[in-house]
Design a protein around this motif. Structure first.
Motif, PDB file in Angstrom:
ATOM      1  N   GLN A  44       0.925  -1.073   0.074  1.00  0.00           N
ATOM      2  CA  GLN A  44      -0.116   0.025   0.009  1.00  0.00           C
ATOM      3  C   GLN A  44       0.872   1.148   0.070  1.00  0.00           C
ATOM      4  O   GLN A  44       2.064   1.178   0.699  1.00  0.00           O
ATOM      5  N   TYR A  45       0.438   2.345  -0.446  1.00  0.00           N
ATOM      6  CA  TYR A  45       1.257   3.749  -0.826  1.00  0.00           C
ATOM      7  C   TYR A  45       0.479   4.695  -0.694  1.00  0.00           C
ATOM      8  O   TYR A  45      -0.796   4.749  -0.708  1.00  0.00           O
ATOM      9  N   GLU A  46       1.310   5.935  -0.199  1.00  0.00           N
ATOM     10  CA  GLU A  46       0.486   7.088  -0.393  1.00  0.00           C
ATOM     11  C   GLU A  46       1.608   8.114  -0.810  1.00  0.00           C
ATOM     12  O   GLU A  46       2.528   8.431  -0.385  1.00  0.00           O
ATOM     13  N   PHE A  47       0.970   9.204  -1.685  1.00  0.00           N
ATOM     14  CA  PHE A  47       1.810  10.462  -1.829  1.00  0.00           C
ATOM     15  C   PHE A  47       1.098  11.546  -1.442  1.00  0.00           C
ATOM     16  O   PHE A  47      -0.151  11.594  -1.542  1.00  0.00           O
ATOM     17  N   SER A  48       1.800  12.319  -0.799  1.00  0.00           N
ATOM     18  CA  SER A  48       1.093  13.439   0.004  1.00  0.00           C
ATOM     19  C   SER A  48       1.908  14.747  -0.214  1.00  0.00           C
ATOM     20  O   SER A  48       3.319  14.326  -0.458  1.00  0.00           O
ATOM     21  N   LEU A  49       1.351  15.777  -0.020  1.00  0.00           N
ATOM     22  CA  LEU A  49       2.162  17.220  -0.005  1.00  0.00           C
ATOM     23  C   LEU A  49       1.713  17.875   1.441  1.00  0.00           C
ATOM     24  O   LEU A  49       0.565  17.811   1.783  1.00  0.00           O
ATOM     25  N   THR A  50       2.815  18.358   2.344  1.00  0.00           N
ATOM     26  CA  THR A  50       2.694  19.020   3.080  1.00  0.00           C
ATOM     27  C   THR A  50       3.213  20.016   2.848  1.00  0.00           C
ATOM     28  O   THR A  50       4.170  20.750   2.674  1.00  0.00           O
ATOM     29  N   ARG A  51       2.113  21.508   3.172  1.00  0.00           N
ATOM     30  CA  ARG A  51       2.146  22.564   2.682  1.00  0.00           C
ATOM     31  C   ARG A  51       1.733  23.701   4.054  1.00  0.00           C
ATOM     32  O   ARG A  51       0.363  23.278   4.411  1.00  0.00           O
ATOM     33  N   GLU A  52       2.427  24.322   4.611  1.00  0.00           N
ATOM     34  CA  GLU A  52       2.084  25.151   5.896  1.00  0.00           C
ATOM     35  C   GLU A  52       1.309  24.367   7.053  1.00  0.00           C
ATOM     36  O   GLU A  52       0.444  24.607   7.393  1.00  0.00           O
ATOM     37  N   THR A  53       2.256  23.305   7.152  1.00  0.00           N
ATOM     38  CA  THR A  53       1.901  22.006   8.345  1.00  0.00           C
ATOM     39  C   THR A  53       0.462  21.472   8.153  1.00  0.00           C
ATOM     40  O   THR A  53       0.050  20.583   8.698  1.00  0.00           O
ATOM     41  N   LYS A  54      -0.157  21.532   6.893  1.00  0.00           N
ATOM     42  CA  LYS A  54      -1.332  20.844   6.509  1.00  0.00           C
ATOM     43  C   LYS A  54      -0.786  19.524   5.565  1.00  0.00           C
ATOM     44  O   LYS A  54      -0.304  20.050   4.459  1.00  0.00           O
ATOM     45  N   PRO A 105      -7.290  10.460  -1.389  1.00  0.00           N
ATOM     46  CA  PRO A 105      -6.782  11.668  -2.061  1.00  0.00           C
ATOM     47  C   PRO A 105      -7.933  12.919  -2.017  1.00  0.00           C
ATOM     48  O   PRO A 105      -9.325  12.533  -2.094  1.00  0.00           O
ATOM     49  N   GLU A 106      -7.357  14.039  -1.938  1.00  0.00           N
ATOM     50  CA  GLU A 106      -8.221  15.334  -1.823  1.00  0.00           C
ATOM     51  C   GLU A 106      -8.843  15.378  -3.270  1.00  0.00           C
ATOM     52  O   GLU A 106      -8.074  15.264  -4.196  1.00  0.00           O
TER      53      GLU A 106
END
Length: 161
Positions: A49-59, A70-71
């Motif tokens: 299982q996998y996940e790509f994410s982006l953290t921007r301004e602590t979110k 996914p958003e």
């Protein structure tokens, strides 16, 4: 618990934990798309299982994957490809609004959530363009490149040994 059973269980858990370790996460630019290459060990037959994410301004924003949801804002902008030990995510229409820390996280299906992940900080102005030569140079030592090119240079009479 029988000692033999305990040792077998321990070895199984160690193999599972090792089978999903992220070894590198790199980012580059293809036209107007961000490309993330998540390389990992794959020493098991269990699904990863996998996940790509982006953290921007602590979110944290989940871009794509099978772990989190996914958003909606990113669903139409992502393309995903997977090979034996490589997961590749393309984020189209990459702009400075998409800058931040990108993460690739992996864990094996059906196992205790031992997660392996890597981060890469991405700024649009500092991204390199993706290409076969640049990827080869990033992942191969200069000495090995030189040694591999010597027969070609010798065949073309550029050098004589």
């Amino acid at each position: 618990m029988n000692p033999t059973t305990g040792i077998t269980l321990l070895l199984t858990v160690l193999q599972v934990a090792r089978g999903q370790k992220v070894t590198s996460l790199t980012a580059c630019l293809v036209d107007q798309s961000l490309r993330l290459d998540c390389r990992h060990e794959n020493t098991t037959n269990l699904p990863i299982q996998y996940e790509f994410s982006l953290t921007r301004e602590t979110k944290k924003h989940v871009l794509f994957g099978t772990i989190g949801v996914p958003e909606h804002a990113y669903r139409s902008r992502t393309n995903f490809f997977s090979k034996y030990n490589l997961k590749v995510l393309y984020l189209s229409g990459f702009t400075t609004k998409d800058e931040g820390t990108y993460t690739c996280a992996l864990h094996l299906s059906g196992q205790t959530p031992i997660v392996s992940n890597r981060n890469v900080s991405v700024l649009r102005d500092t991204l390199v363009k993706c290409g076969g030569i640049s990827l080869l140079i990033q992942n191969t030592s200069w000495l090995l490149l030189l040694l591999l090119s010597l027969p070609l240079l010798q065949a073309m009479d550029f050098i004589s040994l």
